[in-house]
Design a protein around this motif. Structure first.
Motif, PDB file in Angstrom:
ATOM      1  N   LEU A 113      56.307  75.058 -55.034  1.00  0.00           N
ATOM      2  CA  LEU A 113      55.266  75.335 -54.044  1.00  0.00           C
ATOM      3  C   LEU A 113      55.316  74.386 -52.855  1.00  0.00           C
ATOM      4  O   LEU A 113      54.494  74.483 -51.950  1.00  0.00           O
ATOM      5  N   GLN A 114      56.282  73.489 -52.854  1.00  0.00           N
ATOM      6  CA  GLN A 114      56.261  72.401 -51.878  1.00  0.00           C
ATOM      7  C   GLN A 114      56.777  72.790 -50.499  1.00  0.00           C
ATOM      8  O   GLN A 114      56.428  72.153 -49.510  1.00  0.00           O
ATOM      9  N   TYR A 115      57.593  73.852 -50.418  1.00  0.00           N
ATOM     10  CA  TYR A 115      58.209  74.179 -49.142  1.00  0.00           C
ATOM     11  C   TYR A 115      57.764  75.545 -48.622  1.00  0.00           C
ATOM     12  O   TYR A 115      57.177  76.341 -49.341  1.00  0.00           O
ATOM     13  N   GLN A 116      58.097  75.799 -47.363  1.00  0.00           N
ATOM     14  CA  GLN A 116      57.720  77.050 -46.729  1.00  0.00           C
ATOM     15  C   GLN A 116      58.334  78.249 -47.445  1.00  0.00           C
ATOM     16  O   GLN A 116      59.462  78.184 -47.927  1.00  0.00           O
ATOM     17  N   ALA A 117      57.585  79.345 -47.471  1.00  0.00           N
ATOM     18  CA  ALA A 117      58.105  80.593 -48.028  1.00  0.00           C
ATOM     19  C   ALA A 117      57.468  81.758 -47.288  1.00  0.00           C
ATOM     20  O   ALA A 117      56.352  81.647 -46.758  1.00  0.00           O
ATOM     21  N   ALA A 118      58.170  82.874 -47.258  1.00  0.00           N
ATOM     22  CA  ALA A 118      57.725  84.030 -46.486  1.00  0.00           C
ATOM     23  C   ALA A 118      56.399  84.589 -46.981  1.00  0.00           C
ATOM     24  O   ALA A 118      55.657  85.204 -46.202  1.00  0.00           O
ATOM     25  N   TRP A 119      56.085  84.397 -48.271  1.00  0.00           N
ATOM     26  CA  TRP A 119      54.810  84.900 -48.781  1.00  0.00           C
ATOM     27  C   TRP A 119      53.637  84.341 -47.982  1.00  0.00           C
ATOM     28  O   TRP A 119      52.705  85.067 -47.620  1.00  0.00           O
ATOM     29  N   GLY A 120      53.655  83.048 -47.688  1.00  0.00           N
ATOM     30  CA  GLY A 120      52.578  82.444 -46.902  1.00  0.00           C
ATOM     31  C   GLY A 120      52.513  83.026 -45.498  1.00  0.00           C
ATOM     32  O   GLY A 120      51.422  83.216 -44.940  1.00  0.00           O
ATOM     33  N   VAL A 121      53.673  83.320 -44.918  1.00  0.00           N
ATOM     34  CA  VAL A 121      53.726  83.938 -43.586  1.00  0.00           C
ATOM     35  C   VAL A 121      53.078  85.312 -43.622  1.00  0.00           C
ATOM     36  O   VAL A 121      52.297  85.679 -42.736  1.00  0.00           O
ATOM     37  N   ALA A 122      53.390  86.093 -44.667  1.00  0.00           N
ATOM     38  CA  ALA A 122      52.806  87.426 -44.790  1.00  0.00           C
ATOM     39  C   ALA A 122      51.288  87.352 -44.954  1.00  0.00           C
ATOM     40  O   ALA A 122      50.541  88.130 -44.353  1.00  0.00           O
ATOM     41  N   ARG A 123      50.825  86.386 -45.769  1.00  0.00           N
ATOM     42  CA  ARG A 123      49.379  86.275 -46.014  1.00  0.00           C
ATOM     43  C   ARG A 123      48.644  85.849 -44.745  1.00  0.00           C
ATOM     44  O   ARG A 123      47.561  86.375 -44.438  1.00  0.00           O
ATOM     45  N   ALA A 124      49.215  84.921 -43.997  1.00  0.00           N
ATOM     46  CA  ALA A 124      48.625  84.525 -42.717  1.00  0.00           C
ATOM     47  C   ALA A 124      48.691  85.672 -41.718  1.00  0.00           C
ATOM     48  O   ALA A 124      47.759  85.883 -40.928  1.00  0.00           O
ATOM     49  N   GLY A 125      49.781  86.439 -41.756  1.00  0.00           N
ATOM     50  CA  GLY A 125      49.920  87.593 -40.875  1.00  0.00           C
ATOM     51  C   GLY A 125      48.881  88.658 -41.158  1.00  0.00           C
ATOM     52  O   GLY A 125      48.373  89.323 -40.237  1.00  0.00           O
ATOM     53  N   LEU A 126      48.537  88.837 -42.437  1.00  0.00           N
ATOM     54  CA  LEU A 126      47.498  89.795 -42.803  1.00  0.00           C
ATOM     55  C   LEU A 126      46.162  89.405 -42.175  1.00  0.00           C
ATOM     56  O   LEU A 126      45.417  90.266 -41.686  1.00  0.00           O
ATOM     57  N   GLU A 127      45.856  88.120 -42.172  1.00  0.00           N
ATOM     58  CA  GLU A 127      44.608  87.655 -41.551  1.00  0.00           C
ATOM     59  C   GLU A 127      44.607  87.940 -40.052  1.00  0.00           C
ATOM     60  O   GLU A 127      43.584  88.354 -39.492  1.00  0.00           O
ATOM     61  N   LEU A 128      45.743  87.738 -39.377  1.00  0.00           N
ATOM     62  CA  LEU A 128      45.834  88.042 -37.956  1.00  0.00           C
ATOM     63  C   LEU A 128      45.632  89.525 -37.707  1.00  0.00           C
ATOM     64  O   LEU A 128      44.961  89.922 -36.738  1.00  0.00           O
ATOM     65  N   ALA A 129      46.204  90.362 -38.572  1.00  0.00           N
ATOM     66  CA  ALA A 129      46.028  91.802 -38.426  1.00  0.00           C
ATOM     67  C   ALA A 129      44.564  92.195 -38.597  1.00  0.00           C
ATOM     68  O   ALA A 129      44.030  93.024 -37.849  1.00  0.00           O
ATOM     69  N   ARG A 130      43.901  91.614 -39.575  1.00  0.00           N
ATOM     70  CA  ARG A 130      42.492  91.920 -39.829  1.00  0.00           C
ATOM     71  C   ARG A 130      41.605  91.491 -38.666  1.00  0.00           C
ATOM     72  O   ARG A 130      40.567  92.099 -38.408  1.00  0.00           O
ATOM     73  N   LYS A 131      42.004  90.433 -37.957  1.00  0.00           N
ATOM     74  CA  LYS A 131      41.235  89.929 -36.817  1.00  0.00           C
ATOM     75  C   LYS A 131      41.611  90.631 -35.508  1.00  0.00           C
ATOM     76  O   LYS A 131      41.032  90.331 -34.466  1.00  0.00           O
ATOM     77  N   GLY A 132      42.604  91.522 -35.552  1.00  0.00           N
ATOM     78  CA  GLY A 132      43.049  92.195 -34.339  1.00  0.00           C
ATOM     79  C   GLY A 132      43.822  91.282 -33.411  1.00  0.00           C
ATOM     80  O   GLY A 132      43.761  91.440 -32.182  1.00  0.00           O
ATOM     81  N   GLU A 133      44.565  90.324 -33.970  1.00  0.00           N
ATOM     82  CA  GLU A 133      45.268  89.331 -33.165  1.00  0.00           C
ATOM     83  C   GLU A 133      46.790  89.475 -33.251  1.00  0.00           C
ATOM     84  O   GLU A 133      47.526  88.496 -33.149  1.00  0.00           O
ATOM     85  N   LEU A 134      47.256  90.686 -33.418  1.00  0.00           N
ATOM     86  CA  LEU A 134      48.698  90.942 -33.417  1.00  0.00           C
ATOM     87  C   LEU A 134      49.212  90.977 -31.979  1.00  0.00           C
ATOM     88  O   LEU A 134      48.440  91.145 -31.027  1.00  0.00           O
ATOM     89  N   VAL A 135      50.521  90.822 -31.825  1.00  0.00           N
ATOM     90  CA  VAL A 135      51.140  90.840 -30.502  1.00  0.00           C
ATOM     91  C   VAL A 135      52.291  91.838 -30.501  1.00  0.00           C
ATOM     92  O   VAL A 135      52.749  92.293 -31.553  1.00  0.00           O
ATOM     93  N   THR A 136      52.766  92.167 -29.309  1.00  0.00           N
ATOM     94  CA  THR A 136      53.936  93.020 -29.186  1.00  0.00           C
ATOM     95  C   THR A 136      55.199  92.174 -29.310  1.00  0.00           C
ATOM     96  O   THR A 136      55.153  90.937 -29.232  1.00  0.00           O
ATOM     97  N   ALA A 137      56.330  92.852 -29.481  1.00  0.00           N
ATOM     98  CA  ALA A 137      57.605  92.128 -29.571  1.00  0.00           C
ATOM     99  C   ALA A 137      57.860  91.310 -28.314  1.00  0.00           C
ATOM    100  O   ALA A 137      58.357  90.179 -28.375  1.00  0.00           O
ATOM    101  N   SER A 138      57.516  91.841 -27.157  1.00  0.00           N
ATOM    102  CA  SER A 138      57.756  91.118 -25.904  1.00  0.00           C
ATOM    103  C   SER A 138      56.860  89.889 -25.766  1.00  0.00           C
ATOM    104  O   SER A 138      57.208  88.944 -25.060  1.00  0.00           O
TER     105      SER A 138
END
Length: 234
Positions: free
Chosen positions: A186-211
């Protein structure tokens, strides 16, 4: 909501697919190969094994910084490329917040630390209630001495996580500060944490475009620092 998440901010490299809070699959590698070699083949194989294509993905999340300048550029560029053709929304995730989400089941104060060299760490502090996290500080580059003084004033046990955790643990515990380190898995970065944080951004309407997706370095590169020093000397 299906999320494809990428993590290439440090030495390890990982990708995962989640559906809401459920981890569907994750691939992790810390073999010493460059992320430019491993990341996209990892994504391709991951989607294939899940029976999915990019069209099935709702959001592409990526650790956008802080972290290794080269690693961040590779991860963000990969995410932009994957998202652009199909106009998929992107989650621009703080690497430090993603690490905190990786420890969300551990109640208490979470202290992600990444080695930023020059006697500094990239750091942000969070508190977990066992099911969610609350941010206590912004992402920042801070000296270990400054962080130690801050934690001394806080007076609460800190769970250190990241590639700077051992360095900080040795220094802070010698000073009598209440710190601990999670198990190695659990000590290092992993994509699961990125996905979970990304879900919170999606729920808050804070997604961005590729550009709109760009890395957040939080510090000038060595080349930029050297250029500025030369200008000051002239």
């Amino acid at each position: 909501m299906k999320i494809l998440a990428l993590e290439s901010s440090a030495l390890s490299c990982s990708a995962c697919v989640t559906e809401d809070c459920f981890l569907v699959a994750q691939s992790y590698e810390n073999s010493g190969l460059t992320h430019s070699v491993t990341l996209l083949p990892m994504v391709e194989e991951l989607l294939k094994n899940c029976g999915l294509t990019l069209r099935d993905i709702d959001v592409i999340a990526v650790a956008a910084g802080p972290g290794s300048f080269t690693g961040l550029r590779i991860g963000v560029s990969a995410a932009k490329g994957l998202a652009w053709a199909l106009e998929k929304p992107c989650a621009k995730v703080s690497t430090l917040e993603a690490m905190a989400w990786g420890l969300v089941s551990m109640k208490g104060q979470l202290c992600p630390v990444m080695d930023a060299r020059r006697s500094q760490v990239y750091n942000a502090r969070f508190v977990s209630d066992g099911s969610g996290i609350t941010r206590l500080t912004p992402d920042r580059a801070i000296s270990t001495e400054e962080l130690a003084e801050e934690l001394k004033k806080e007076g609460k046990e800190q769970i250190l996580v990241g590639d700077g955790a051992t360095l900080c643990y040795n220094q802070f515990s010698a000073m009598g500060l209440p710190v601990c380190i999670p198990s190695a898995n659990l000590q290092y970065q992993a994509a699961w944490g990125v996905a979970r944080a990304g879900l919170e951004l999606a729920r808050k309407g804070e997604l961005v475009t590729a550009s709109q997706l760009v890395p957040e370095y939080h510090r000038l590169s060595q080349a930029e620092r050297e250029r500025l020093e030369k200008q000051r000397e002239q």
